[in-house]
Scaffold this active site. Structure first.
Site, PDB file in Angstrom:
ATOM      1  N   ASP A 137       0.735  -1.278  -0.214  1.00 49.81           N
ATOM      2  CA  ASP A 137      -0.003   0.106  -0.210  1.00 49.81           C
ATOM      3  C   ASP A 137       0.886   1.426  -0.086  1.00 49.81           C
ATOM      4  OD1 ASP A 137       0.649  -0.851   2.792  1.00 49.81           O
ATOM      5  OD2 ASP A 137      -0.791   0.679   3.356  1.00 49.81           O
ATOM      6  N   ASN A 172      19.306 -34.765  -6.268  1.00 47.38           N
ATOM      7  CA  ASN A 172      20.135 -35.838  -5.440  1.00 47.38           C
ATOM      8  C   ASN A 172      19.507 -35.957  -3.932  1.00 47.38           C
ATOM      9  OD1 ASN A 172      21.396 -33.223  -4.483  1.00 47.38           O
ATOM     10  ND2 ASN A 172      23.203 -33.537  -5.329  1.00 47.38           N
ATOM     11  N   HIS A 219       0.479   0.010  10.871  1.00 52.39           N
ATOM     12  CA  HIS A 219       0.649  -1.180  10.530  1.00 52.39           C
ATOM     13  C   HIS A 219       1.901  -1.280   9.670  1.00 52.39           C
ATOM     14  CE1 HIS A 219      -0.817   0.453   6.450  1.00 52.39           C
ATOM     15  NE2 HIS A 219      -0.169  -0.488   6.039  1.00 52.39           N
ATOM     16  N   HIS A 220       2.826  -2.412   9.637  1.00 53.66           N
ATOM     17  CA  HIS A 220       3.887  -2.708   9.100  1.00 53.66           C
ATOM     18  C   HIS A 220       5.024  -1.971   9.774  1.00 53.66           C
ATOM     19  CE1 HIS A 220       1.968  -4.569   6.071  1.00 53.66           C
ATOM     20  NE2 HIS A 220       1.893  -4.013   5.092  1.00 53.66           N
ATOM     21  N   GLY A 259      18.416 -34.046  -1.726  1.00 50.05           N
ATOM     22  CA  GLY A 259      18.489 -33.068  -0.505  1.00 50.05           C
ATOM     23  C   GLY A 259      19.831 -32.280  -0.596  1.00 50.05           C
ATOM     24  N   GLU A 279       9.664 -10.652  -1.592  1.00 56.20           N
ATOM     25  CA  GLU A 279      10.480  -9.599  -1.668  1.00 56.20           C
ATOM     26  C   GLU A 279      12.042 -10.140  -1.620  1.00 56.20           C
ATOM     27  OE1 GLU A 279       6.639  -7.777   0.147  1.00 56.20           O
ATOM     28  OE2 GLU A 279       7.902  -9.547   0.534  1.00 56.20           O
ATOM     29  N   GLU A 292      25.812 -30.442   2.507  1.00 53.30           N
ATOM     30  CA  GLU A 292      25.794 -30.326   3.886  1.00 53.30           C
ATOM     31  C   GLU A 292      26.023 -31.941   4.239  1.00 53.30           C
ATOM     32  OE1 GLU A 292      25.534 -27.676   5.274  1.00 53.30           O
ATOM     33  OE2 GLU A 292      24.262 -26.393   4.091  1.00 53.30           O
ATOM     34  N   GLY A 308      26.814 -16.719  -0.417  1.00 50.43           N
ATOM     35  CA  GLY A 308      26.538 -18.199  -0.517  1.00 50.43           C
ATOM     36  C   GLY A 308      25.238 -18.424   0.124  1.00 50.43           C
ATOM     37  N   ASP A 324      18.489 -29.287  -6.017  1.00 47.19           N
ATOM     38  CA  ASP A 324      17.011 -29.357  -5.867  1.00 47.19           C
ATOM     39  C   ASP A 324      16.784 -28.888  -4.345  1.00 47.19           C
ATOM     40  OD1 ASP A 324      18.479 -31.193  -4.348  1.00 47.19           O
ATOM     41  OD2 ASP A 324      17.189 -32.910  -4.489  1.00 47.19           O
TER      42      ASP A 324
END
Length: 563
Positions: A27, A466, A113-114, A468, A50, A472, A412, A439
């Site tokens: 708004d 792969n 608001h916000h 996942g 955003e 990691e 990263g 993925d």
């Protein structure tokens, strides 16, 4: 002349080369979007959120030289904050604009608001200000001065800036200069420039083994073309940090390879660390591009080319526009007849990979995949690689001349690249764009595929499935559930996000299926979504080394790997 404040802001963005402003309506910014819609030569491109808009504005800036982001106050600004921070870390110029509450409401400290509901309208501005080089709320009295200052700062410092525009002032008129925004750099101090050129020329004349080491600032400040010409004229071999990949031509016989401290090829490390003249472009070493901080540049031989200064063996020459310095060096330095190039050893892939011969029934592997994908890249392509498997796998491969390589090697933040693809292709629609993404990363920002398709863009998206977070897994939890993700039916998503799309989906688990898919993609002008199935525990050699190194760095000798 008198002009509405919103129109003045838009005219300045257009002067700087912006034709798309990327963001999300709210708004407090709708009136500014109305002004965008009414203006020729610039348009608003809405994204799904955003954060994605900020990533897209980053990608846009990397192809156009400046990006523009539009959000609404508070919730929009903070949702975009991670993307703005990434632009700051990666030295990407971006203008972040936020529609703010009416000026009278902020001055009277209304509970709105916000906001936090406490009448404080400085906290959001100061939060964004922590990671931008300028953050300002404009008024009718400061609009001309502050808008121009913010834009000049973004272009000069190659960092994001932030402008809050109160919602009740965009249609108020102000007196503004008729001249377009001057984006030219100021000239150098003549004596400092001449002294620096003379000193560098002396060092080149004395040097037996000069080397150029390139990092990302060479791209951000527009030095790449001049540095390439300088290397070729003087026959100076060059290396790159992984964060400066493909800024200079990787196909040239002058290209040594990637310098990564102790992780470098021995010949590359020797040439960089033992040179008697090392030209650098303000390299920034983190653990990932320094061999875990094992880099050892010969400080007594370094000539560092910054953006507004030059440091020669530790002595700073201030007041120099470095592009003028490079132009002067190209005129001053004599051409060398190939002796240095003959000493350069052509860069080799990181892994000992045999010449590609298709084994049709063989399962896809990381070791075989990335050299093949590098061979699929054409001259002049824009190649975007997600942090993790894609960047680590493709990074060591030599790419064709003229390729623009986009990744987020320092910040990263996973999920960056799909929205960055949107922004880059909006900024450079005539170039073929290839995205390589895992993925796990894709699932963070997947909805922006809908905007890519809505905008009728036709990239080639290669999704590495792969199951996942493989990067990691190699750090910790190889078979732990927290590194698993839901296995989506990825190939159906283009049709789900944009029914009737021309984008064609492909899937490959074997080398034969990959070849069939690549042949179809090569012979089509439509966008492509190629899903590749690989073993969850398979990884490029670089990732297999990076994972344990990261674990040791993060968790120490008493960490879970050493229980």
């Amino acid at each position: 002349m008198r002009i509405a404040i919103g129109d003045f802001l838009l005219s300045r963005l257009q002067d700087a080369g912006i034709t798309e402003i990327i963001g999300v309506p709210g708004d407090f910014n709708l009136n500014l979007i109305e002004q965008i819609d009414a203006r020729e030569g610039i348009r608003f491109v809405g994204t799904c959120n955003e954060l994605n808009a900020a990533y897209a504005a980053d990608g846009y800036a990397r192809s156009r030289g400046l990006g523009a982001l539009l959000t609404t106050y508070g919730v929009g600004e903070l949702s975009a904050l991670n993307g703005i921070a990434g632009a700051a870390a990666e030295h990407v110029p971006m203008v972040s604009i936020a529609g703010a509450p009416p000026l009278y409401a902020t001055e009277a400290r209304y509970d709105l608001h916000h906001s936090m509901g406490d009448g404080n309208f400085e906290n959001i501005l100061s939060s964004v200000g922590q990671i931008t080089v300028a953050a300002v709320r404009i008024t009718p009295h400061n609009a001309v001065e502050e808008i121009d200052r913010a834009l000049h700062t973004a272009l000069r410092e190659k960092r994001p800036v932030h402008i809050q525009v109160p919602s009740d002032i965009t249609h108020l008129t102000i007196e503004a200069p008729q001249e377009p925004l001057n984006t030219a750099w100021p000239s150098s101090d003549p004596e400092r420039l001449a002294s620096a050129v003379e000193r560098i020329a002396e060092l080149f004349a004395q040097a037996k083994s000069p080397v150029l080491l390139v990092d990302l600032d060479a791209d951000r400040h527009g030095f790449a073309e001049s540095l390439q010409k300088l290397a070729e004229k003087t026959q100076t071999p060059y290396a790159q940090l992984s964060s400066g990949k493909a800024i200079l031509d990787e196909q040239s016989p002058l290209f040594l390879g990637t310098y990564n401290g102790a992780g470098s090829a021995p010949d590359v490390r020797s040439k960089v660390e033992n040179t008697d003249l090392l030209l650098t472009t303000t390299p920034r070493f983190i653990e990932a591009n320094s061999g875990s901080f094992t880099h050892k540049l010969p400080s007594e031989a370094v000539v560092d080319l910054g953006d507004q200064h030059v440091s020669i063996h530790g002595e700073d020459y201030i007041g120099i526009t470095v592009q003028e310095l490079l132009d002067a060096l190209l005129e001053t330095l004599p051409a060398t007849q190939g002796t240095a190039a003959e000493q350069a050893t052509p860069a080799q892939p990181a892994e000992d990979t045999p010449e590609w011969e298709v084994a049709p029934g063989a399962a896809l592997t990381q070791k075989r995949l990335w050299p093949r994908m590098a061979g699929f890249v054409r001259e002049g392509d824009v190649v975007i690689t997600e942090a993790g498997t894609s960047n680590i796998g493709l990074g060591p491969q030599r790419l064709p001349s003229g390729v623009k390589y986009v990744n987020s090697g320092i910040w990263g933040s996973i999920g960056f690249t799909l929205p960055a693809l949107l922004g880059s292709q909006l900024a450079a629609p005539s170039r073929r764009h290839l995205l390589f993404i895992g993925d796990g990363s894709f699932q963070l920002t997947a909805q922006e595929l809908s905007t890519i398709l809505r905008e009728d863009l036709a990239p080639i998206i290669v999704l590495v499935n792969n199951r996942g977070y493989t990067i990691e897994r190699w750090i910790l939890g190889m078979r732990s559930a927290y590194n698993d993700i839901a296995n989506w039916d990825y190939g159906k998503l283009p049709g789900v996000f944009h029914p009737g799309t021309s984008m064609v989906s492909h899937s490959a688990s074997t080398e034969g299926e990959l070849e069939d898919a690549l042949a179809q993609i090569e012979n089509s002008s439509a966008g492509a979504f190629l899903e590749l199935h690989l073993d969850p525990e398979d990884a490029p050699a670089g990732l297999k080394a990076f994972g344990p190194m990261t674990a040791d760095f993060d968790y120490g000798p008493r960490g879970p790997r050493n229980a």
